[in-house]
Design an enzyme around this catalytic site. Structure first.
Site, PDB file in Angstrom:
ATOM      1  N   LYS A 187       7.389  23.353 -13.229  1.00 14.48           N
ATOM      2  CA  LYS A 187       6.887  22.239 -12.850  1.00 14.48           C
ATOM      3  C   LYS A 187       6.875  21.976 -11.881  1.00 14.48           C
ATOM      4  O   LYS A 187       5.733  22.342 -11.438  1.00 14.48           O
ATOM      5  CB  LYS A 187       7.588  20.713 -12.918  1.00 14.48           C
ATOM      6  CG  LYS A 187       6.859  19.339 -13.233  1.00 14.48           C
ATOM      7  CD  LYS A 187       6.862  18.631 -14.026  1.00 14.48           C
ATOM      8  CE  LYS A 187       6.046  17.300 -13.717  1.00 14.48           C
ATOM      9  NZ  LYS A 187       5.908  16.028 -15.138  1.00 14.48           N
ATOM     10  N   GLU A 232      10.670  19.519 -24.281  1.00 15.75           N
ATOM     11  CA  GLU A 232      10.156  19.152 -23.075  1.00 15.75           C
ATOM     12  C   GLU A 232      10.616  20.619 -22.246  1.00 15.75           C
ATOM     13  O   GLU A 232       9.449  21.211 -22.085  1.00 15.75           O
ATOM     14  CB  GLU A 232       9.564  18.046 -21.696  1.00 15.75           C
ATOM     15  CG  GLU A 232       9.296  17.044 -22.663  1.00 15.75           C
ATOM     16  CD  GLU A 232       7.954  17.378 -22.514  1.00 15.75           C
ATOM     17  OE1 GLU A 232       6.929  17.792 -21.357  1.00 15.75           O
ATOM     18  OE2 GLU A 232       7.612  15.750 -23.011  1.00 15.75           O
ATOM     19  N   HIS A 257       1.024  18.577 -26.692  1.00 13.49           N
ATOM     20  CA  HIS A 257       0.326  16.680 -26.063  1.00 13.49           C
ATOM     21  C   HIS A 257      -0.142  16.786 -27.094  1.00 13.49           C
ATOM     22  O   HIS A 257      -0.835  15.559 -27.017  1.00 13.49           O
ATOM     23  CB  HIS A 257       0.428  16.235 -24.810  1.00 13.49           C
ATOM     24  CG  HIS A 257       1.874  16.675 -24.212  1.00 13.49           C
ATOM     25  ND1 HIS A 257       3.061  17.588 -23.788  1.00 13.49           N
ATOM     26  CD2 HIS A 257       2.646  15.746 -23.020  1.00 13.49           C
ATOM     27  CE1 HIS A 257       3.674  17.633 -23.372  1.00 13.49           C
ATOM     28  NE2 HIS A 257       4.157  16.398 -22.982  1.00 13.49           N
ATOM     29  N   ARG A 317       0.969  -1.537   0.480  1.00 14.04           N
ATOM     30  CA  ARG A 317      -0.319  -0.018   0.037  1.00 14.04           C
ATOM     31  C   ARG A 317       0.952   1.439  -0.105  1.00 14.04           C
ATOM     32  O   ARG A 317       0.390   2.068   0.327  1.00 14.04           O
ATOM     33  CB  ARG A 317      -0.779  -0.093   0.707  1.00 14.04           C
ATOM     34  CG  ARG A 317      -1.784  -1.327   1.722  1.00 14.04           C
ATOM     35  CD  ARG A 317      -3.564  -0.432   1.668  1.00 14.04           C
ATOM     36  NE  ARG A 317      -4.133  -1.792   2.254  1.00 14.04           N
ATOM     37  CZ  ARG A 317      -4.276  -3.140   2.311  1.00 14.04           C
ATOM     38  NH1 ARG A 317      -3.536  -3.455   3.912  1.00 14.04           N
ATOM     39  NH2 ARG A 317      -4.761  -3.874   2.337  1.00 14.04           N
ATOM     40  N   LYS A 329       3.722  12.087 -11.278  1.00 13.10           N
ATOM     41  CA  LYS A 329       2.359  10.898 -12.071  1.00 13.10           C
ATOM     42  C   LYS A 329       3.314   9.442 -12.231  1.00 13.10           C
ATOM     43  O   LYS A 329       4.148   9.202 -12.882  1.00 13.10           O
ATOM     44  CB  LYS A 329       2.268  11.558 -13.429  1.00 13.10           C
ATOM     45  CG  LYS A 329       1.345  12.471 -13.201  1.00 13.10           C
ATOM     46  CD  LYS A 329       1.085  12.627 -14.898  1.00 13.10           C
ATOM     47  CE  LYS A 329      -0.058  14.001 -14.831  1.00 13.10           C
ATOM     48  NZ  LYS A 329      -0.289  14.616 -15.690  1.00 13.10           N
ATOM     49  N   HIS A 377       8.453  10.901 -28.135  1.00 10.77           N
ATOM     50  CA  HIS A 377       7.667  11.832 -27.498  1.00 10.77           C
ATOM     51  C   HIS A 377       7.867  13.132 -27.462  1.00 10.77           C
ATOM     52  O   HIS A 377       7.302  13.586 -27.729  1.00 10.77           O
ATOM     53  CB  HIS A 377       7.758  11.234 -26.082  1.00 10.77           C
ATOM     54  CG  HIS A 377       6.496  11.519 -24.967  1.00 10.77           C
ATOM     55  ND1 HIS A 377       5.381  11.537 -25.786  1.00 10.77           N
ATOM     56  CD2 HIS A 377       6.696  12.847 -24.180  1.00 10.77           C
ATOM     57  CE1 HIS A 377       4.741  12.439 -24.554  1.00 10.77           C
ATOM     58  NE2 HIS A 377       5.383  13.401 -23.537  1.00 10.77           N
ATOM     59  N   HIS A 422       0.339  13.120 -29.190  1.00  9.27           N
ATOM     60  CA  HIS A 422      -0.178  12.120 -29.201  1.00  9.27           C
ATOM     61  C   HIS A 422      -0.634  11.134 -30.252  1.00  9.27           C
ATOM     62  O   HIS A 422      -1.076  10.266 -30.415  1.00  9.27           O
ATOM     63  CB  HIS A 422      -1.238  12.711 -27.837  1.00  9.27           C
ATOM     64  CG  HIS A 422      -1.052  12.417 -26.280  1.00  9.27           C
ATOM     65  ND1 HIS A 422      -1.276  13.306 -25.016  1.00  9.27           N
ATOM     66  CD2 HIS A 422       0.198  12.063 -25.752  1.00  9.27           C
ATOM     67  CE1 HIS A 422      -0.653  12.445 -23.929  1.00  9.27           C
ATOM     68  NE2 HIS A 422       0.472  12.773 -24.553  1.00  9.27           N
ATOM     69  N   ASN A 451       0.527  20.450 -20.643  1.00  9.42           N
ATOM     70  CA  ASN A 451       0.756  18.985 -21.756  1.00  9.42           C
ATOM     71  C   ASN A 451       0.932  20.368 -22.914  1.00  9.42           C
ATOM     72  O   ASN A 451       0.128  19.773 -23.939  1.00  9.42           O
ATOM     73  CB  ASN A 451      -0.960  18.595 -21.690  1.00  9.42           C
ATOM     74  CG  ASN A 451      -0.591  17.742 -19.992  1.00  9.42           C
ATOM     75  OD1 ASN A 451       0.228  16.543 -20.321  1.00  9.42           O
ATOM     76  ND2 ASN A 451      -2.243  17.589 -19.703  1.00  9.42           N
ATOM     77  N   GLU A 490      -4.490  17.290 -11.373  1.00  7.85           N
ATOM     78  CA  GLU A 490      -4.761  18.108 -12.534  1.00  7.85           C
ATOM     79  C   GLU A 490      -6.201  18.462 -12.651  1.00  7.85           C
ATOM     80  O   GLU A 490      -6.582  18.013 -13.629  1.00  7.85           O
ATOM     81  CB  GLU A 490      -4.231  16.853 -13.490  1.00  7.85           C
ATOM     82  CG  GLU A 490      -3.875  17.752 -14.746  1.00  7.85           C
ATOM     83  CD  GLU A 490      -3.458  17.277 -16.625  1.00  7.85           C
ATOM     84  OE1 GLU A 490      -1.984  16.689 -16.191  1.00  7.85           O
ATOM     85  OE2 GLU A 490      -3.348  16.178 -17.172  1.00  7.85           O
ATOM     86  N   ARG A 546      -2.318  22.018 -14.077  1.00  8.93           N
ATOM     87  CA  ARG A 546      -0.997  21.265 -14.444  1.00  8.93           C
ATOM     88  C   ARG A 546      -1.738  20.774 -15.526  1.00  8.93           C
ATOM     89  O   ARG A 546      -0.441  20.302 -16.608  1.00  8.93           O
ATOM     90  CB  ARG A 546      -1.534  20.106 -13.442  1.00  8.93           C
ATOM     91  CG  ARG A 546      -0.432  19.586 -13.249  1.00  8.93           C
ATOM     92  CD  ARG A 546      -0.470  17.940 -12.592  1.00  8.93           C
ATOM     93  NE  ARG A 546       1.093  17.317 -12.722  1.00  8.93           N
ATOM     94  CZ  ARG A 546       1.650  16.313 -11.863  1.00  8.93           C
ATOM     95  NH1 ARG A 546       1.113  15.986 -10.593  1.00  8.93           N
ATOM     96  NH2 ARG A 546       2.590  15.209 -12.273  1.00  8.93           N
TER      97      ARG A 546
HETATM   98  N1  GLY Z   1       3.823  14.842 -17.476  1.00 12.75           N
HETATM   99  C1  GLY Z   1       3.013  16.039 -17.769  1.00 12.75           C
HETATM  100  C2  GLY Z   1       2.613  15.781 -16.019  1.00 12.75           C
HETATM  101  O1  GLY Z   1       3.458  15.635 -14.962  1.00 12.75           O
HETATM  102  O2  GLY Z   1       1.687  16.829 -15.408  1.00 12.75           O
END
Ligand code: GLY
Length: 370
Positions: A228, A186, A249, A122, A144, A267, A253, A246, A238, A242
């Site tokens: 970030k 990025e 993106h 957990r 993430k 990417h 994508h 993107n 998000e 957040r």
């Molecule tokens: N890579 C996008 C984020 O971490 O929200």
């Protein structure tokens, strides 16, 4: 020499340490986190061959025992089979709730190991040691974690913040130029989304960073991570801001799906093209000055990076198909595409209010130029 970026999430605060020599002193960096002097490391075959011995020696020098699992390199590792293998290996190694797991590698390893740490007993703590530029400026920070599903990328996962991130810019010297520049996609994104002065700095110093200048690399990574961290602090899960991360993106994508997530388009290359397209779209919608898209594209060109659909080798599907692929994006809410557009360099915002015809027209022109 290292820079420190604090990520002061209440109760889960951590530092991102950025600089040179961090791998060689990893034992001293990690030791304060440990309840017992033992860690489990997960890496991939490519990174392990380059950096695992240095990393383990640094642990041994501080009297820290380590066990290591090496997974196959590549995106296909980021699925249930290698995830199951990792979790079971961690249990076999008797990793306990108070222990620390280390992710030594790029984005695939960081995401998979972070998710394994999130669910093991957990939740155990984990340390990110990102070895690609993309992982240093993006995926290792912000919590993430996850794996891919047959239905799409990153569809299974959890938010689980690391306990520490060690971003050693010295290891970027082992990347190919293509991989470095993909990660740089990025970095450019951060300037474009929220810091015009950083974009100015990149125009001046981007080539030096790509050429191996360690001070320039340290600054590029540090500023990216600061931005970030600021965004993650405002909106960890998000619900709003957040999504700014993107930028580029939604286009990216669709292009990654159209090229089968293959070597045709990495990417970060897709992010760079996506940023150029997002600025072009913003300009056509009268949102940002007309000269901004040219400035974005000029910088990508100066860096020797892809910036248009025609730069992607091989055939691409029709514009309508690409638009349809954009509709599969995770950012679709109630069937409406969410775009990150810009009022200028360093001034992006989230919107669902983008006429379909404007996107289609842009993609048709880009396709026609292929
Ligand atoms: N890579 C996008 C984020 O971490 O929200």
């Amino acid at each position: 020499m290292s820079e420190i970026v604090e990520v002061p999430l209440p109760g889960r605060e951590y530092q991102v340490r950025i600089g040179t020599g961090l791998l060689a002193r990893a034992g001293a960096e990690i030791a304060p986190l440990l309840h017992r002097k033992r860690v489990a490391i997960v890496s991939d075959a490519h990174v392990a061959a380059l950096h695992l011995a240095t990393f383990r020696d640094a642990l041994t020098a501080e009297g820290i025992e380590s066990v290591a699992l090496t997974l196959p390199a590549g995106e296909s590792t980021k699925g249930w089979p290698q995830f199951t293998r990792t979790v079971e290996w961690l249990l076999e190694q008797k990793v306990e709730r108070r222990d620390v797991v280390v992710a030594l590698g790029g984005g695939v390893i960081g995401d998979l190991v972070g998710f394994a740490a999130a669910v093991l007993r957990r939740g155990v703590r984990f340390v990110q040691v990102p070895t690609s530029l993309l992982a240093q400026v993006d995926s290792s920070v912000g919590g993430k974690t996850g794996i891919n599903a047959p239905q799409g990328k990153n569809l299974i996962g959890a938010f689980h913040q690391p306990a520490l991130v060690l971003a050693d810019v010295g290891v970027l010297g082992t990347l190919t130029e293509r991989d470095f520049l993909a990660g740089y996609g990025e970095v450019v994104k951060y300037g474009l989304l929220g810091d015009a002065a950083f974009f100015d700095w990149l125009e001046e110093n981007g080539r030096a960073a790509a050429g191996g200048d360690l001070a320039a690399r340290t600054h590029a990574v540090t500023r990216s991570v600061q931005m970030k961290a600021e965004i993650v602090l405002r909106d960890e899960t998000e619900q709003g801001d957040r999504a700014l991360l993107n930028l580029g993106h939604t286009f990216c994508h669709a292009l990654e799906a159209a090229t089968g997530y293959s070597d045709r388009l990495l990417h970060g290359e897709g992010v760079a093209i996506g940023c150029a397209l997002a600025f072009e779209l913003s300009s056509r919608l009268g949102l940002c000055p007309q000269e901004d898209p040219s400035r974005v594209r000029a910088h990508l060109a100066a860096m020797g990076m892809k910036r248009d659909l025609k730069d992607i080798p091989g055939d691409l599907p029709a514009a309508e198909v690409l638009l349809d692929l954009m509709g599969q994006d995770k950012k679709v809410i109630d069937g409406k595409l969410r775009f990150i557009l810009a009022r200028g360099i360093g001034e992006s915002f989230v919107t669902s209010d983008v006429p379909r015809e404007a996107v289609l027209g842009l993609l048709q022109e880009q396709r026609a130029a292929c």
